[in-house]
Design an enzyme around this catalytic site. Structure first.
Site, PDB file in Angstrom:
ATOM      1  N   HIS A 175       1.307  35.324  43.963  1.00 46.67           N
ATOM      2  CA  HIS A 175       0.809  36.305  43.060  1.00 46.67           C
ATOM      3  C   HIS A 175       0.060  37.012  43.814  1.00 46.67           C
ATOM      4  CE1 HIS A 175       0.565  39.176  40.098  1.00 46.67           C
ATOM      5  NE2 HIS A 175      -0.466  39.394  40.334  1.00 46.67           N
ATOM      6  N   TYR A 188       0.220  41.612  45.591  1.00 44.25           N
ATOM      7  CA  TYR A 188      -0.639  42.765  45.814  1.00 44.25           C
ATOM      8  C   TYR A 188      -1.231  43.074  47.008  1.00 44.25           C
ATOM      9  CZ  TYR A 188      -1.284  42.436  40.597  1.00 44.25           C
ATOM     10  OH  TYR A 188      -0.921  42.235  39.055  1.00 44.25           O
ATOM     11  N   HIS A 210      12.699  43.342  37.928  1.00 42.99           N
ATOM     12  CA  HIS A 210      11.313  43.595  38.042  1.00 42.99           C
ATOM     13  C   HIS A 210      10.770  43.898  39.313  1.00 42.99           C
ATOM     14  CE1 HIS A 210       6.884  43.159  37.645  1.00 42.99           C
ATOM     15  NE2 HIS A 210       6.949  42.165  38.487  1.00 42.99           N
ATOM     16  N   PHE A 211      11.135  42.749  40.288  1.00 41.54           N
ATOM     17  CA  PHE A 211      10.622  43.052  41.580  1.00 41.54           C
ATOM     18  C   PHE A 211      11.193  44.214  42.454  1.00 41.54           C
ATOM     19  CE2 PHE A 211      12.664  38.576  42.270  1.00 41.54           C
ATOM     20  CZ  PHE A 211      13.340  39.104  43.493  1.00 41.54           C
ATOM     21  N   HIS A 212      12.515  44.446  42.232  1.00 43.35           N
ATOM     22  CA  HIS A 212      12.998  45.549  42.825  1.00 43.35           C
ATOM     23  C   HIS A 212      12.407  46.916  42.672  1.00 43.35           C
ATOM     24  CE1 HIS A 212      15.764  42.532  44.339  1.00 43.35           C
ATOM     25  NE2 HIS A 212      16.099  43.368  45.348  1.00 43.35           N
ATOM     26  N   ARG A 243      19.242  34.191  37.380  1.00 44.17           N
ATOM     27  CA  ARG A 243      18.728  34.712  38.843  1.00 44.17           C
ATOM     28  C   ARG A 243      19.168  33.912  39.926  1.00 44.17           C
ATOM     29  NH1 ARG A 243      12.270  34.308  40.000  1.00 44.17           N
ATOM     30  NH2 ARG A 243      13.026  35.182  42.145  1.00 44.17           N
ATOM     31  N   ARG A 244      19.192  34.217  41.141  1.00 43.22           N
ATOM     32  CA  ARG A 244      19.491  33.328  42.193  1.00 43.22           C
ATOM     33  C   ARG A 244      20.661  32.384  42.040  1.00 43.22           C
ATOM     34  NH1 ARG A 244      13.199  31.112  43.373  1.00 43.22           N
ATOM     35  NH2 ARG A 244      13.163  32.577  44.990  1.00 43.22           N
TER      36      ARG A 244
HETATM   37 FE1  HAS Z   1       5.400  40.996  39.283  1.00 43.14          FE
HETATM   38  C1  HAS Z   1       7.261  38.269  39.102  1.00 43.14           C
HETATM   39  C2  HAS Z   1       3.766  40.130  36.400  1.00 43.14           C
HETATM   40  C3  HAS Z   1       3.278  43.773  39.442  1.00 43.14           C
HETATM   41  C4  HAS Z   1       6.496  41.408  42.509  1.00 43.14           C
HETATM   42  N1  HAS Z   1       6.681  39.866  40.495  1.00 43.14           N
HETATM   43  C5  HAS Z   1       7.371  38.825  40.098  1.00 43.14           C
HETATM   44  C6  HAS Z   1       8.156  38.447  41.247  1.00 43.14           C
HETATM   45  C7  HAS Z   1       7.927  39.168  42.483  1.00 43.14           C
HETATM   46  C8  HAS Z   1       6.974  40.207  41.690  1.00 43.14           C
HETATM   47  C9  HAS Z   1       8.473  39.250  43.654  1.00 43.14           C
HETATM   48  O1  HAS Z   1       3.534  37.547  34.599  1.00 43.14           O
HETATM   49  C10 HAS Z   1       9.165  37.328  41.441  1.00 43.14           C
HETATM   50  C11 HAS Z   1       8.729  36.025  42.151  1.00 43.14           C
HETATM   51  C12 HAS Z   1       9.738  34.919  42.255  1.00 43.14           C
HETATM   52  O2  HAS Z   1      10.568  35.067  43.029  1.00 43.14           O
HETATM   53  O3  HAS Z   1       9.825  34.294  41.119  1.00 43.14           O
HETATM   54  N2  HAS Z   1       3.886  41.890  38.090  1.00 43.14           N
HETATM   55  C13 HAS Z   1       3.390  41.379  36.804  1.00 43.14           C
HETATM   56  C14 HAS Z   1       2.404  42.169  36.377  1.00 43.14           C
HETATM   57  C15 HAS Z   1       2.095  43.194  37.171  1.00 43.14           C
HETATM   58  C16 HAS Z   1       3.193  42.809  38.405  1.00 43.14           C
HETATM   59  C17 HAS Z   1       1.494  41.982  35.161  1.00 43.14           C
HETATM   60  N3  HAS Z   1       4.786  42.211  40.550  1.00 43.14           N
HETATM   61  C18 HAS Z   1       4.023  43.373  40.664  1.00 43.14           C
HETATM   62  C19 HAS Z   1       3.801  43.970  41.746  1.00 43.14           C
HETATM   63  C20 HAS Z   1       4.883  43.191  42.862  1.00 43.14           C
HETATM   64  C21 HAS Z   1       5.376  42.154  42.198  1.00 43.14           C
HETATM   65  C22 HAS Z   1       2.954  45.026  42.036  1.00 43.14           C
HETATM   66  C23 HAS Z   1       5.031  43.556  43.995  1.00 43.14           C
HETATM   67  C24 HAS Z   1       4.714  44.260  44.836  1.00 43.14           C
HETATM   68  N4  HAS Z   1       5.552  39.503  37.979  1.00 43.14           N
HETATM   69  C25 HAS Z   1       4.850  39.265  36.829  1.00 43.14           C
HETATM   70  C26 HAS Z   1       5.056  37.781  36.090  1.00 43.14           C
HETATM   71  C27 HAS Z   1       6.028  37.329  36.960  1.00 43.14           C
HETATM   72  C28 HAS Z   1       6.365  38.376  38.052  1.00 43.14           C
HETATM   73  C29 HAS Z   1       4.290  37.385  35.162  1.00 43.14           C
HETATM   74  C30 HAS Z   1       6.806  35.991  36.865  1.00 43.14           C
HETATM   75  C31 HAS Z   1       8.158  35.946  35.885  1.00 43.14           C
HETATM   76  C32 HAS Z   1       8.744  34.802  35.853  1.00 43.14           C
HETATM   77  O4  HAS Z   1       8.885  34.300  34.787  1.00 43.14           O
HETATM   78  O5  HAS Z   1       9.129  34.139  36.955  1.00 43.14           O
HETATM   79  C33 HAS Z   1       1.023  44.243  37.017  1.00 43.14           C
HETATM   80  O6  HAS Z   1       0.404  44.342  38.292  1.00 43.14           O
HETATM   81  C34 HAS Z   1       1.948  45.658  37.126  1.00 43.14           C
HETATM   82  C35 HAS Z   1       1.004  46.922  36.993  1.00 43.14           C
HETATM   83  C36 HAS Z   1       1.581  48.040  37.172  1.00 43.14           C
HETATM   84  C37 HAS Z   1       1.311  49.194  36.335  1.00 43.14           C
HETATM   85  C38 HAS Z   1       1.978  50.653  36.537  1.00 43.14           C
HETATM   86  C39 HAS Z   1       1.090  51.548  37.201  1.00 43.14           C
HETATM   87  C40 HAS Z   1       1.713  52.755  37.735  1.00 43.14           C
HETATM   88  C41 HAS Z   1       1.433  53.587  38.732  1.00 43.14           C
HETATM   89  C42 HAS Z   1       2.009  54.821  39.164  1.00 43.14           C
HETATM   90  C43 HAS Z   1       1.483  55.973  38.397  1.00 43.14           C
HETATM   91  C44 HAS Z   1       2.131  57.374  38.996  1.00 43.14           C
HETATM   92  C45 HAS Z   1       3.267  57.982  38.077  1.00 43.14           C
HETATM   93  C46 HAS Z   1       3.703  59.451  38.407  1.00 43.14           C
HETATM   94  C47 HAS Z   1       4.202  57.179  37.551  1.00 43.14           C
HETATM   95  C48 HAS Z   1       0.505  49.204  35.203  1.00 43.14           C
HETATM   96  C49 HAS Z   1       0.142  53.348  39.422  1.00 43.14           C
HETATM   97  C50 HAS Z   1       4.500  59.784  37.598  1.00 43.14           C
HETATM   98  C51 HAS Z   1       3.911  61.305  37.200  1.00 43.14           C
HETATM   99  C52 HAS Z   1       3.739  61.734  35.872  1.00 43.14           C
HETATM  100  C53 HAS Z   1       3.678  63.132  35.477  1.00 43.14           C
HETATM  101  C54 HAS Z   1       3.491  60.660  34.874  1.00 43.14           C
HETATM  102 CU    CU Z   2       2.621  37.327  39.534  1.00 41.57          CU
END
Ligand code: HAS
Ligand code: CU
Length: 553
Positions: free
Chosen positions: A228, A232, A379-381, A442-443
């Site tokens: 995990h 980050y 999600h991860f793409h 998946r996979r």
């Molecule tokens: Fe994830 C599974 C939970 C973030 C990558 N994640 C994965 C896997 C990968 C991955 C590769 O809780 C699969 C692993 C495998 O092969 O089994 N992930 C989260 C959570 C976050 C999160 C809570 N993941 C990431 C990031 C990754 C990544 C970053 C890669 C770089 N993820 C999980 C969980 C799994 C999981 C479970 C397991 C699932 C399972 O069952 O297998 C958080 O960190 C996300 C927080 C993000 C935000 C978004 C903030 C937005 C921003 C942009 C703002 C600007 C804008 C401009 C929109 C809160 C900062 C727009 C302009 C306007 C005017 C609006």
């Molecule tokens: Cu994770």
């Protein structure tokens, strides 16, 4: 950071090191993109694997290459090069030891070679998570361990450079970009202890037949201890660009420097004790620990929300300074003609959706609906495949002209690539999310799954996976053409400096603890002990090491 730096200030030797990392990163990305395209086409009913047979021997061989090349090699090499660059320019201090810098690169390359041989030869078709009891050739594990060890050398190199700077600048606030780069590597170095233990005590001795068997649960737990925070380790360098560079490109300044520091310090303390959210469905870990990791995952959501606020406020102030008006319409007044900025802002937009699907994953009970379905690659793409990769591409649109001294070869092609990635990924990941909710695993080589015929719902969506990937692939050809032609054929000298945002609210007046290390490292250590100590102690003391290895490909 100096902006734009004069030739005298440029760190030529460090630039060369960064360029070396980028070359390897881009080659890995290319291999990953090609193998990914094959997978998506397979989902859409076009099976090209027989055509590429001796090179890629099966869907799962291709999938292992895709995962390792994209999420392990492309990211790690890019990050090591980019953050070395960001640190020396932000500190305005040369690397303390170029020899150490090159030693890290050399070890990383050696590790990559040792990994690549069994991987290419179909001796390590175990996907990027290499879960035992699937068993790869020992060289695969040894090579990856060397890559991890090389990242420790990068950490050492950056911290020694920081020490030199600190001695010359007592009492000053560490420049933001350098502070963030150091946090990224410090966090990863602690996090990587899990994977190092998994390799050294379980997988390598087992692959060499020194152990009678293995323990899948202990291995998975150690893997996700690192796995995990690894996500980050990929994300934070993109955030460094969003905080310290994109605001400059958007026309103005970062909204708040102290808030940015708080966000990164929260990542330092909270990134690791959450890994069990990948193991909600694993038996043998008590549910109270799973619940604790679920709560902490919601906590580590928060620094991304801070980032959202801070970065959007910075974009808004830039766009308003360019004449933007209205509640949301200012968004259209960002300098969209700059491919570097366009790439990164579009990456942010898709990341907002990736964050939402991450919350779904993190929710202990809802996870059971999506776990091991196509939802997860959906999600991860959006996260590593867009927030990170499209941002890194955006960075190369100024970094490669800067390093090569040649102007970007074709800005229009670059812009087209950026939009193709955005649209292609929106289609691709949306269809994977939907297929996941429809229960598609998946996979899995889905096109040849016998149960596909019984799933008319899936069949309606699967072609979209292929169409999305076709846009992505076409765009990436544009990307690689732009990069190669910039280096090889661009005749114009680059007029580009390093984008370095000023700040609207600086750190002066903020509590000094925001520029200290030990308190945060101690909190991080305590949280890790609390969240992982009992589970790991229990698994280690009861581990039977009796599972035989399988080769399933
Ligand atoms: Fe994830 C599974 C939970 C973030 C990558 N994640 C994965 C896997 C990968 C991955 C590769 O809780 C699969 C692993 C495998 O092969 O089994 N992930 C989260 C959570 C976050 C999160 C809570 N993941 C990431 C990031 C990754 C990544 C970053 C890669 C770089 N993820 C999980 C969980 C799994 C999981 C479970 C397991 C699932 C399972 O069952 O297998 C958080 O960190 C996300 C927080 C993000 C935000 C978004 C903030 C937005 C921003 C942009 C703002 C600007 C804008 C401009 C929109 C809160 C900062 C727009 C302009 C306007 C005017 C609006
Ligand atoms: Cu994770």
């Amino acid at each position: 950071m100096q902006s734009p730096p004069s030739a005298a200030l440029a760190f030529t030797a460090e630039n060369r090191l960064t360029a070396a990392y980028l070359i390897v990163a881009l080659i890995a990305l290319f291999v990953g993109v090609v193998t990914g395209f094959l997978q998506a086409l397979e989902h859409a009913g076009i099976n090209l694997y027989p055509k590429v047979a001796p090179l890629i021997q099966s869907y799962y061989h291709g999938l292992s290459l895709h995962g390792v090349m994209n999420v392990l090699v492309w990211t790690t090499f890019f990050i090591s090069g980019f953050l070395t660059f960001a640190t020396v320019y932000a500190l305005n201090t040369p690397l303390q030891s170029m020899a150490l810098g090159w030693a890290a690169f050399g070890l990383m390359i050696a590790g990559l070679m040792v990994t690549a041989i069994p991987l290419l030869g179909n001796q390590a078709t175990v996907l990027f998570t290499f879960y035992p009891p699937m068993k790869a050739h020992s060289a695969f594990y040894v090579g990856l361990t060397l890559v991890v060890a090389a990242t420790w050398l990068v950490t050492l190199s950056l911290f020694r450079t920081y020490r030199v700077w600190r001695a010359q600048h007592p009492g000053e606030w560490t420049p933001l970009a350098a502070f963030m780069a150091l946090i990224t590597f410090a966090m990863w170095t602690i996090a990587s202890l899990g994977i190092a233990a998994e390799m050294l005590f379980l997988l390598i001795p087992w692959a060499l037949d020194w152990l009678p068997g293995t323990d899948a649960l202990l291995a998975r737990t150690l893997f996700w201890f690192s796995g995990h925070p690894l996500v980050y380790f990929w994300l934070l360098p993109a955030y460094i660009s969003w905080y310290t560079m994109v605001p400059y490109q958007a026309g103005r300044r970062l909204f708040s420097d102290p808030m940015a520091r708080v966000s990164f310090l929260l990542f330092l303390t909270l990134s690791i004790p959450v890994g069990i959210h990948h193991q909600y469905a694993d038996p043998g870990i008590h549910q109270s620990w799973k619940l604790l990791h679920a709560f902490l995952t919601f906590a580590v959501f928060f620094p991304s929300l801070l980032t959202f606020f801070n970065v959007v406020a910075s974009l808004e102030s830039g766009a308003r300074a360019r004449g933007g008006r209205g509640l949301l319409l200012w968004f259209t007044r960002l300098p969209w003609g700059d491919p570097s900025l366009a790439a990164q802002v579009l990456a942010m937009v898709l990341f907002a959706f990736g964050g939402i699907s991450g919350l779904v994953n993190a929710s202990y009970n809802v996870n059971l609906v999506v776990h091991n379905t196509a939802w997860v690659p959906g999600h991860f793409h959006l996260t590593v495949g867009t927030a990170v990769t499209l941002t890194f591409m955006g960075i190369t649109y100024w970094l490669i002209p800067y390093l090569s001294g040649r102007a970007l070869w074709n800005r229009h092609l670059a812009l087209m690539q950026v939009w193709l990635w955005f649209i292609g990924m929106a289609i691709f990941s949306n269809s994977l999310h939907r297929l996941g909710l429809l229960g598609m695993p998946r996979r899995t080589m889905i096109g040849s799954a016998s149960y596909l015929a019984l799933q008319p719902d899936w069949q309606g969506v699967l072609p979209l996976v292929g169409w999305g990937a076709t846009l992505l692939f076409t765009g990436s050809l544009g990307y690689f053409t732009t990069i190669v032609m910039t280096v090889a054929a661009s005749r114009q000298p680059a007029a580009i400096g390093i984008p370095a945002a000023e700040v609207l609210a600086g750190p002066e007046g903020a509590p000094r603890i925001l520029d200290r290390w030990w308190p945060w490292l101690v909190v991080a250590g305590l949280l890790i002990l609390l969240a992982y100590g009992p589970t790991i102690a229990e698994l280690v003391s009861t581990s039977p090491l009796s599972a035989p290895g399988y080769r399933v490909w």
